[in-house]
Design a protein around this motif. Sequence first.
Motif, PDB file in Angstrom:
ATOM      1  N   TYR A  22      20.019   5.003  70.854  1.00  0.00           N
ATOM      2  CA  TYR A  22      19.113   6.143  70.950  1.00  0.00           C
ATOM      3  C   TYR A  22      18.599   6.311  72.376  1.00  0.00           C
ATOM      4  O   TYR A  22      18.519   7.430  72.884  1.00  0.00           O
ATOM      5  CB  TYR A  22      17.955   5.994  69.966  1.00  0.00           C
ATOM      6  N   PHE A  23      18.283   5.227  73.050  1.00  0.00           N
ATOM      7  CA  PHE A  23      17.821   5.284  74.440  1.00  0.00           C
ATOM      8  C   PHE A  23      18.896   5.894  75.337  1.00  0.00           C
ATOM      9  O   PHE A  23      18.604   6.761  76.169  1.00  0.00           O
ATOM     10  CB  PHE A  23      17.432   3.885  74.935  1.00  0.00           C
ATOM     11  N   ILE A  24      20.134   5.454  75.171  1.00  0.00           N
ATOM     12  CA  ILE A  24      21.240   6.002  75.974  1.00  0.00           C
ATOM     13  C   ILE A  24      21.419   7.483  75.668  1.00  0.00           C
ATOM     14  O   ILE A  24      21.623   8.302  76.574  1.00  0.00           O
ATOM     15  CB  ILE A  24      22.538   5.202  75.748  1.00  0.00           C
ATOM     16  N   TRP A  25      21.328   7.874  74.371  1.00  0.00           N
ATOM     17  CA  TRP A  25      21.413   9.283  74.016  1.00  0.00           C
ATOM     18  C   TRP A  25      20.317  10.082  74.718  1.00  0.00           C
ATOM     19  O   TRP A  25      20.564  11.174  75.236  1.00  0.00           O
ATOM     20  CB  TRP A  25      21.343   9.495  72.504  1.00  0.00           C
ATOM     21  N   LEU A  26      19.087   9.567  74.747  1.00  0.00           N
ATOM     22  CA  LEU A  26      17.990  10.279  75.397  1.00  0.00           C
ATOM     23  C   LEU A  26      18.276  10.516  76.877  1.00  0.00           C
ATOM     24  O   LEU A  26      17.965  11.581  77.422  1.00  0.00           O
ATOM     25  CB  LEU A  26      16.670   9.520  75.229  1.00  0.00           C
ATOM     26  N   LEU A  27      18.893   9.534  77.536  1.00  0.00           N
ATOM     27  CA  LEU A  27      19.259   9.709  78.945  1.00  0.00           C
ATOM     28  C   LEU A  27      20.253  10.854  79.107  1.00  0.00           C
ATOM     29  O   LEU A  27      20.079  11.742  79.950  1.00  0.00           O
ATOM     30  CB  LEU A  27      19.839   8.418  79.518  1.00  0.00           C
ATOM     31  N   PHE A  28      21.307  10.849  78.293  1.00  0.00           N
ATOM     32  CA  PHE A  28      22.319  11.903  78.357  1.00  0.00           C
ATOM     33  C   PHE A  28      21.724  13.254  77.964  1.00  0.00           C
ATOM     34  O   PHE A  28      22.038  14.277  78.580  1.00  0.00           O
ATOM     35  CB  PHE A  28      23.516  11.560  77.464  1.00  0.00           C
ATOM     36  N   SER A  29      20.893  13.266  76.941  1.00  0.00           N
ATOM     37  CA  SER A  29      20.271  14.498  76.477  1.00  0.00           C
ATOM     38  C   SER A  29      19.430  15.125  77.582  1.00  0.00           C
ATOM     39  O   SER A  29      19.525  16.327  77.849  1.00  0.00           O
ATOM     40  CB  SER A  29      19.403  14.211  75.251  1.00  0.00           C
ATOM     41  N   ASN A  30      18.620  14.317  78.239  1.00  0.00           N
ATOM     42  CA  ASN A  30      17.777  14.824  79.316  1.00  0.00           C
ATOM     43  C   ASN A  30      18.591  15.274  80.526  1.00  0.00           C
ATOM     44  O   ASN A  30      18.224  16.226  81.210  1.00  0.00           O
ATOM     45  CB  ASN A  30      16.740  13.775  79.722  1.00  0.00           C
ATOM     46  N   MET A  31      19.700  14.622  80.775  1.00  0.00           N
ATOM     47  CA  MET A  31      20.515  14.945  81.932  1.00  0.00           C
ATOM     48  C   MET A  31      21.371  16.199  81.711  1.00  0.00           C
ATOM     49  O   MET A  31      21.509  17.022  82.615  1.00  0.00           O
ATOM     50  CB  MET A  31      21.423  13.755  82.281  1.00  0.00           C
ATOM     51  N   PHE A  32      21.946  16.355  80.514  1.00  0.00           N
ATOM     52  CA  PHE A  32      22.940  17.402  80.293  1.00  0.00           C
ATOM     53  C   PHE A  32      22.505  18.525  79.346  1.00  0.00           C
ATOM     54  O   PHE A  32      23.133  19.573  79.317  1.00  0.00           O
ATOM     55  CB  PHE A  32      24.238  16.783  79.761  1.00  0.00           C
ATOM     56  N   PHE A  33      21.466  18.321  78.562  1.00  0.00           N
ATOM     57  CA  PHE A  33      21.059  19.327  77.571  1.00  0.00           C
ATOM     58  C   PHE A  33      19.688  19.917  77.888  1.00  0.00           C
ATOM     59  O   PHE A  33      19.506  21.124  77.795  1.00  0.00           O
ATOM     60  CB  PHE A  33      21.050  18.722  76.161  1.00  0.00           C
ATOM     61  N   SER A  46      31.823  17.324  74.422  1.00  0.00           N
ATOM     62  CA  SER A  46      32.413  15.979  74.561  1.00  0.00           C
ATOM     63  C   SER A  46      31.348  14.896  74.464  1.00  0.00           C
ATOM     64  O   SER A  46      31.567  13.863  73.819  1.00  0.00           O
ATOM     65  CB  SER A  46      33.151  15.863  75.893  1.00  0.00           C
ATOM     66  N   ILE A  47      30.208  15.122  75.087  1.00  0.00           N
ATOM     67  CA  ILE A  47      29.113  14.145  75.020  1.00  0.00           C
ATOM     68  C   ILE A  47      28.623  13.997  73.580  1.00  0.00           C
ATOM     69  O   ILE A  47      28.440  12.879  73.083  1.00  0.00           O
ATOM     70  CB  ILE A  47      27.959  14.548  75.967  1.00  0.00           C
ATOM     71  N   LEU A  48      28.426  15.125  72.898  1.00  0.00           N
ATOM     72  CA  LEU A  48      27.975  15.062  71.501  1.00  0.00           C
ATOM     73  C   LEU A  48      28.986  14.329  70.626  1.00  0.00           C
ATOM     74  O   LEU A  48      28.613  13.506  69.782  1.00  0.00           O
ATOM     75  CB  LEU A  48      27.718  16.460  70.954  1.00  0.00           C
TER      76      LEU A  48
END
Length: 182
Positions: A22-33, A46-48
């Motif tokens: 979940y922490f890694i998802w939050l990083l990607f979410s904040n960066m790309f979404f 692709s990330i999703l």
Amino acid sequence: MKTDLSTFTGEGSPGFIAKVKYFIWLLFSNMFFLTNIPYPNILKVSILRYFGAKIGHHVVIKPWVKIKFPWKLKLGNYVWLGEEAWIDNISEIIIGNHVCISQGALLLTGNHDYKKSSFDLMTRGITLEDGVWVGAKSTVSGGVILKSHSVLTVGSFTSKDLAPFTINQGNPAQVVKHREIN
């Protein structure tokens, strides 16, 4: 009896691996979404998918789309997610083909049991069948099915299933007319 939030336990504490995921998802979410940077849809999709989402073809994801748990999300073909749409999917959300979720719409699968002093968490999934349109700033609560080609108009709320080919408006949403497509 009174509400006593000190007794709240939720659905149980996730394990270490789940917390890291979940922490890694939050990083990607904040960066790309959760950004104004117009990353290409293919990158977002692709990330999703990497995080476990099941996604069809030709999905459009606008900036500032918030997704709680991609591993509990299924999107069909030709789905549009508008700016600032919030998919708060503690439970599974299934979205069919040719569905439009307009800007600022909220799909909310979690709630609390106000009858219990511990304010227990309750979760129920959401299904949006083919051709559904969730208007801007509308809210769909857990346990609801929006049937084929139903419409929830701007700023409306539903906690009940919507009949197919209907246009629904208000809080709570009521059928205002039949949807005809030319």
